[in-house]
Design an enzyme around this catalytic site. Structure first.
Site, PDB file in Angstrom:
ATOM      1  N   ALA A 151     -12.050 -40.851 -18.810  1.00  0.00           N
ATOM      2  CA  ALA A 151     -12.782 -40.938 -17.537  1.00  0.00           C
ATOM      3  C   ALA A 151     -12.717 -39.610 -16.793  1.00  0.00           C
ATOM      4  CB  ALA A 151     -12.203 -42.058 -16.675  1.00  0.00           C
ATOM      5  N   TYR A 152     -11.541 -39.005 -16.771  1.00  0.00           N
ATOM      6  CA  TYR A 152     -11.351 -37.747 -16.042  1.00  0.00           C
ATOM      7  C   TYR A 152     -12.158 -36.630 -16.698  1.00  0.00           C
ATOM      8  CZ  TYR A 152      -8.774 -33.947 -13.740  1.00  0.00           C
ATOM      9  OH  TYR A 152      -8.429 -32.837 -13.010  1.00  0.00           O
ATOM     10  N   ALA A 153     -12.056 -36.512 -18.014  1.00  0.00           N
ATOM     11  CA  ALA A 153     -12.795 -35.452 -18.705  1.00  0.00           C
ATOM     12  C   ALA A 153     -14.302 -35.647 -18.569  1.00  0.00           C
ATOM     13  CB  ALA A 153     -12.399 -35.414 -20.186  1.00  0.00           C
TER      14      ALA A 153
END
Length: 244
Positions: A151-153
């Protein structure tokens, strides 16, 4: 009117954002320290800057709220006369395998990281004076693909894309737009939930064999925000000690 450069730094109360605010102030900029929940921490940053002879004020703003962000830029213009440097350091990280991630958390990550970056970049594009700079914060995980960072990437991949597009949209404005993509950096956000073995393993990955520090990242941002760094434009700088 003063020729002092004026910087708006979101997420400026802690971690990398705090280091960026302090470094820009040490280089002579007047700084608006943006924060969302950490009023005391933001006040401490302002006090540290002003005690050293610098100029700083704090401004509360959820970066995904366009009204609050506009008010933060208004504060910069009212107090210091304009905006030259815009740094979006506010961010949210959630670690989970993609198969297990709660979609509400995905929405929260993307609200802060994608919408928040977009709102800050949009306001910066409207207000930055000639000779100015917009700097976004990505992550080297976009290229490293660590498990658990899906999700962060994904959100930071969007940050890189909009950064490169905006650099081209500002043709003729004399405003640069770049992203800085830190590798593993010793902040509270990064260290939270990791045991010593995990931290040591990550520290050994770069050829320089250490974690980055907030100051390492702040120096790169300060260069890109300076007149000396103005020929660098439309780039993603992977500040990670050489991890490939």
């Amino acid at each position: 009117m003063s020729d002092q450069r004026v910087a708006v730094v979101s997420g400026g109360s802690r971690g990398i954002g705090r280091a960026i605010a302090m470094t820009l102030a040490a280089r002579g900029a007047a700084v608006v320290v943006g924060y969302q929940g950490s009023a005391d921490a933001a006040a401490e940053v302002v006090d540290t800057i002003t005690s050293a002879g610098g100029r700083a004020v704090r401004a509360r703003a959820d970066v995904a709220d366009e009204t609050a962000v506009a008010a933060m830029f208004d504060e910069a213009e009212k107090t210091y006369g304009g905006v030259d440097v815009v740094v979006n350091s506010a961010g949210r990280m959630s670690l989970s395998p993609i198969a297990d991630l709660d979609l509400d958390e995905l929405d929260a990550v993307h609200r802060t990281n994608i919408r928040g970056t977009f709102v800050m970049a949009r306001e910066g594009a409207r207000r930055a004076r000639p000779g100015g700079a917009i700097v976004t914060l990505s992550t080297s995980v976009v290229g490293l693909q660590f498990p658990g960072y899906g999700a962060y990437a994904a959100s930071k991949g969007a940050v890189e894309a909009m950064t490169l597009v905006l650099a081209r949209e500002l043709r003729g404005r004399d405003v640069t737009v770049n992203a800085v993509a830190p590798g593993p950096t010793a902040t509270d956000l990064f260290l939270e939930g990791k045991d010593e073995a995990a931290i040591e393993r990550l520290a050994k990955q770069p050829p320089l064999e250490r974690l980055g520090t907030p100051a390492d990242i702040a120096e790169v941002v300060a260069f890109l925000a300076s007149p000396e760094g103005h020929w660098v434009n439309g780039q993603v700088v992977r500040a990670n000690g050489g991890i490939i």
